[in-house]
Design an enzyme around this catalytic site. Structure first.
Site, mmCIF file in Angstrom:
data_model
loop_
_atom_site.group_PDB
_atom_site.id
_atom_site.type_symbol
_atom_site.label_atom_id
_atom_site.label_comp_id
_atom_site.label_asym_id
_atom_site.label_seq_id
_atom_site.Cartn_x
_atom_site.Cartn_y
_atom_site.Cartn_z
ATOM 1 N N HIS A 263 0.820 -1.237 0.037
ATOM 2 C CA HIS A 263 0.037 -0.086 0.151
ATOM 3 C C HIS A 263 0.961 1.238 -0.026
ATOM 4 O O HIS A 263 0.726 2.238 -0.939
ATOM 5 C CB HIS A 263 -0.813 0.021 0.969
ATOM 6 C CG HIS A 263 -1.897 1.241 1.412
ATOM 7 N ND1 HIS A 263 -3.159 1.060 0.802
ATOM 8 C CD2 HIS A 263 -1.859 2.452 1.756
ATOM 9 C CE1 HIS A 263 -3.773 2.314 1.219
ATOM 10 N NE2 HIS A 263 -2.646 3.007 1.640
ATOM 11 N N GLU A 264 1.608 1.269 1.037
ATOM 12 C CA GLU A 264 2.612 2.486 1.308
ATOM 13 C C GLU A 264 3.493 2.774 -0.181
ATOM 14 O O GLU A 264 3.735 3.765 -0.567
ATOM 15 C CB GLU A 264 3.531 2.524 2.403
ATOM 16 C CG GLU A 264 2.498 2.458 3.660
ATOM 17 C CD GLU A 264 1.215 3.592 3.623
ATOM 18 O OE1 GLU A 264 1.578 4.712 3.045
ATOM 19 O OE2 GLU A 264 0.354 3.429 4.098
#
Length: 492
Positions: A263-264
């Site tokens: 995600h990051e």
């Protein structure tokens, strides 16, 4: 002389350097700062925020902006877009006095520290005075900025420009019944086919090695970034070649940190894909959080939870964690796609995630309008959560204290997560319509996908409004159809 070496553009670059210095201190605050240093760090961040604001509202800035606007003949599209966005930012910034900016920076720095401690103890009353102060500041800002029908409009504009609270609420109302039906069916299906990965421990060191290898494989450049550990995963950009990712670890389930990194890293890939030479200018900046979130959700869910991804990476996961050796890939896929009603947003599955956003969006509107008092937040949260999920969180740590956003002054932020989900599916559908991207995706080769995103999204910076960027990239304005089709195909 290049049009991007003119005075207003140099001032914008100087402003970005000051802001990035503050971002560096903010990253350190979340990763390595000793607790006793919180007060001094608040002073540092407040000073930097004040200097940045003073520059961005100065008479010199105004004169240089006006001079550049007067000299613009409209032939350079990117230059014109930069001036248009700098004007929007200037008009917004000049409505806030320096005193208010400094007060907000100091308040958020202290609130973030208070939130972290309150969350540990599940002690909302300890955080409530900070939230009350930040809410008052948010209302002051909304009044100074002005708004259409409700003060939340002004806050939302800071994260997702060229939209309104009513438009977002209308979209959410439109998709809420489908989201609830999909979530209920997905949870029931998962209960009928319940499966869990073998018991841990999954050593943190092994998780870190696997996470880094996967982040590198999707294109994240570790000569320009790193991964650290925090309470709440995030990505922050400290410079055009300096992007920091964070995650948190669970030794009972390695996929928690892995999907956090995916995600990051999606956010990080966007930041690293922005035009490096334009750092500090709108053309070198992300356009909105709804677009930013589309990048993180695309890599986390459309790539990271796909069959193709794990057909390639599951053998490496088994090598890293021997207890998986007798656990079939099919069962593992059921595990990572399981749907369940969890109290924690950042650990929620695709099928139920947006219900968390519906809850927060509704509560924030009530807080900002004044119809919900801060002291009543835990009760209102639990009541709304029970209505959506069928049970109340066990405590405030798993309820109204779980997210960092309010302590950061991020009122108006949450809606962009669901906007990002919708955008991610629409972008993924458009990307896979390209035979080169689709063929490579089937082989877990994501270089063509990243190249497509660089061209369609990243390279545009903030030169287009979010809806216009989506239309240019996909051929249609933002729409929920691709997202609902994706959820239906994966979970039902």
């Amino acid at each position: 002389m290049s049009p991007f070496r003119m005075s207003i553009f140099e001032k914008a670059r100087e402003h970005a350097i000051i802001r990035s210095a503050g971002d560096t201190l903010g990253w350190d605050q979340e990763t390595y700062l000793p607790p006793a240093a919180a007060g001094h760090r608040a002073d540092q961040l407040s000073w930097l925020a004040s200097r940045a604001h003073e520059l961005a509202v100065s008479d010199g800035w105004k004169k240089d902006l006006e001079a550049a606007e007067d000299a613009d003949d409209g032939t350079d599209v990117k230059r014109a877009a930069n001036l248009r966005e700098l004007r929007r930012q200037f008009d917004r910034a000049t409505k806030l006095p320096v005193e208010l900016v400094a007060r907000e920076s100091a308040a958020t720095s202290l609130a973030m520290h208070a939130w972290a401690e309150a969350r540990k103890q599940s002690d909302f009353p300890a955080f409530a005075p900070h939230l009350d102060k930040l809410l008052g500041i948010a209302r002051e800002k909304a009044d100074l900025w002005g708004y259409g029908t409700e003060p939340y409009d002004a806050l939302l504009e800071g994260y997702e420009r060229a939209t309104s609270t009513a438009a977002v609420a209308g979209l959410f109302d439109r998709i809420a019944p489908s989201l609830k039906d999909i979530a209920a069916s997905a949870v029931e299906n998962s209960r009928r086919h319940a499966v869990s990965i073998p018991a841990g421990p999954y050593p943190i060191e092994a998780q870190q090695r696997l996470n880094q290898r996967i982040a590198e494989a999707i294109g994240f450049d570790f000569t320009a970034g790193r991964i650290d550990t925090t309470t709440h995963p995030f990505c922050t950009t400290l410079g055009p070649r300096d992007v920091r990712l964070t995650t948190r670890y669970d030794e009972d389930d390695f996929t928690s940190s892995l999907f956090g990194v995916l995600h990051e890293a999606g956010h990080g890939l966007y930041e690293l894909g922005l035009p490096e030479d334009d750092f500090g200018l709108p053309s070198g900046s992300a356009v909105s959080l709804g677009i930013h979130e589309s990048q993180s959700r695309l890599w986390e869910n459309h790539v990271g939870r796909s069959d193709e991804f794990w057909e390639a990476w599951y053998p490496e996961a088994v090598a890293a964690f021997p207890q998986l050796s007798g656990f079939p890939l099919e069962s593992f896929l059921h595990h990572i796609r399981r749907a369940e009603f969890s109290p924690i947003r950042v650990e929620a599955d695709e099928a139920t995630y947006d219900m968390h956003i519906l809850l927060r969006f509704g509560l924030e509107r009530r807080l900002v309008s004044g119809s919900l008092a801060v002291k009543d937040v835990p009760e209102a949260w639990n009541e709304a959560f029970k209505g959506l999920f069928g049970f109340a969180p066990p405590d405030d740590r798993h309820g109204c204290l779980q997210d960092i956003h309010w302590s950061m002054g991020g009122l108006g932020y949450f809606a962009t997560y669901s906007l990002g989900n919708l955008n991610s599916a629409q972008l993924m559908a458009a990307a896979k319509a390209d035979p080169v991207v689709a063929s490579a995706f089937a082989k877990a080769d994501y270089a063509p996908l990243l190249t497509w995103l660089r061209s369609a999204v990243h390279s545009k910076g903030a030169t287009l409004d979010p809806a216009d960027l989506m239309e240019a990239a996909t051929g249609k304005l933002p729409s929920p159809e691709d997202y609902l089709a994706h959820l239906t195909a994966r979970y039902l």
